[in-house]
Design a protein around this motif. Structure first.
Motif: not given
Length: 253
Positions: A61-87
């Motif tokens: 598993n890549l916990p660092g990528t979860e933080k990366e996605l969270e940062l993208i979502k925080k920086t760009i609120p309209p961003a749609v994030v797909y992770q875990q079982k949604n990808i």
């Protein structure tokens, strides 16, 4: 210097004429659920081959990528994030066939990747797939090039995604994941040349997207500005080393 790689002059001219989706829309895919991903249980497919021949049966598993996605979502609120079982490979292909991906201007992938090593079709993203599916969880070169995209940029935050092989056509072109995504419809692709640091990548990508969406900078210019900040020590003395900021290659128009 603001360095941009181009596949060829003729391809670059074609890219200039493409109509792409607005870069204000972004979809980020990452942090896959690898716990239920067991390609060795399949009877066929590249995932099965990798598991049986090379022993790739336990993708961490890549916990660092979860933080990366969270940062993208925080920086760009309209961003749609797909992770875990949604990808998964199935979900991505379905989104492509339904033309959902053609409305996305920037696609971001944060997951395991494989460079090409003798056969350009080995260049892949390890998306994952739950047990019992007909897909093998490995999104290979030919599967990527058949996606329906109109992305202004595809950013592949995965190790060694820039590694490729020379074209069999006799030209000096390097065939890698950038090639596949450009064929699929992307105007530019960001890849990495070696195994990248999770923490540095999170900082790097967060700064790039801040420059694009908050500072209204151009995409390639945003990578240039981010590299320069790393070099100047804006993120600390440690991250001034080229190991942390130099692997990312911007290819396309």
């Amino acid at each position: 210097y603001n360095i941009v790689y181009i596949p060829s002059l003729s391809v670059n001219n074609l890219l200039k004429q493409r109509q792409t989706a607005s870069p204000s829309s972004i979809a980020a895919f990452g942090n896959p659920d690898y716990s239920s991903f067991h390609p060795e249980k399949l009877e066929y497919g590249r995932g099965y081959d990798l598991a049986k021949i090379f022993g790739f049966t336990n993708w961490s598993n890549l916990p660092g990528t979860e933080k990366e996605l969270e940062l993208i979502k925080k920086t760009i609120p309209p961003a749609v994030v797909y992770q875990q079982k949604n990808i998964s490979e199935t979900i991505l292909k379905k989104m492509s066939s339904n033309n959902q991906l053609t409305n996305v201007g920037i696609l971001h992938f944060a997951m395991h990747g494989l460079g090409s090593s003798g056969d350009f079709n080995d260049a892949s993203l390890i998306v994952s797939e739950p047990d019992g599916s007909i897909e093998d969880g490995i999104l290979q070169f030919e599967e990527i090039m058949n996606l329906k995209l109109k992305a202004r940029m595809v950013c592949i935050s995965a190790c060694e995604s820039a590694i490729g092989d020379f074209s069999e056509t006799g030209s000096d072109d390097i065939i890698n994941l950038s090639t596949a995504f450009i064929i699929a419809g992307a105007n530019s692709v960001v890849t990495s040349s070696w195994k990248i640091s999770d923490d540095a990548t999170m900082l790097f990508m967060g700064e790039v997207y801040k420059n694009i969406y908050t500072e209204n900078k151009g995409i390639s210019e945003s990578f240039f500005i981010t590299r320069k900040k790393f070099i100047e020590g804006a993120f600390g003395e440690k991250y001034k080393s080229p190991y942390y900021w130099a692997p990312f290659r911007y290819t396309g128009y």
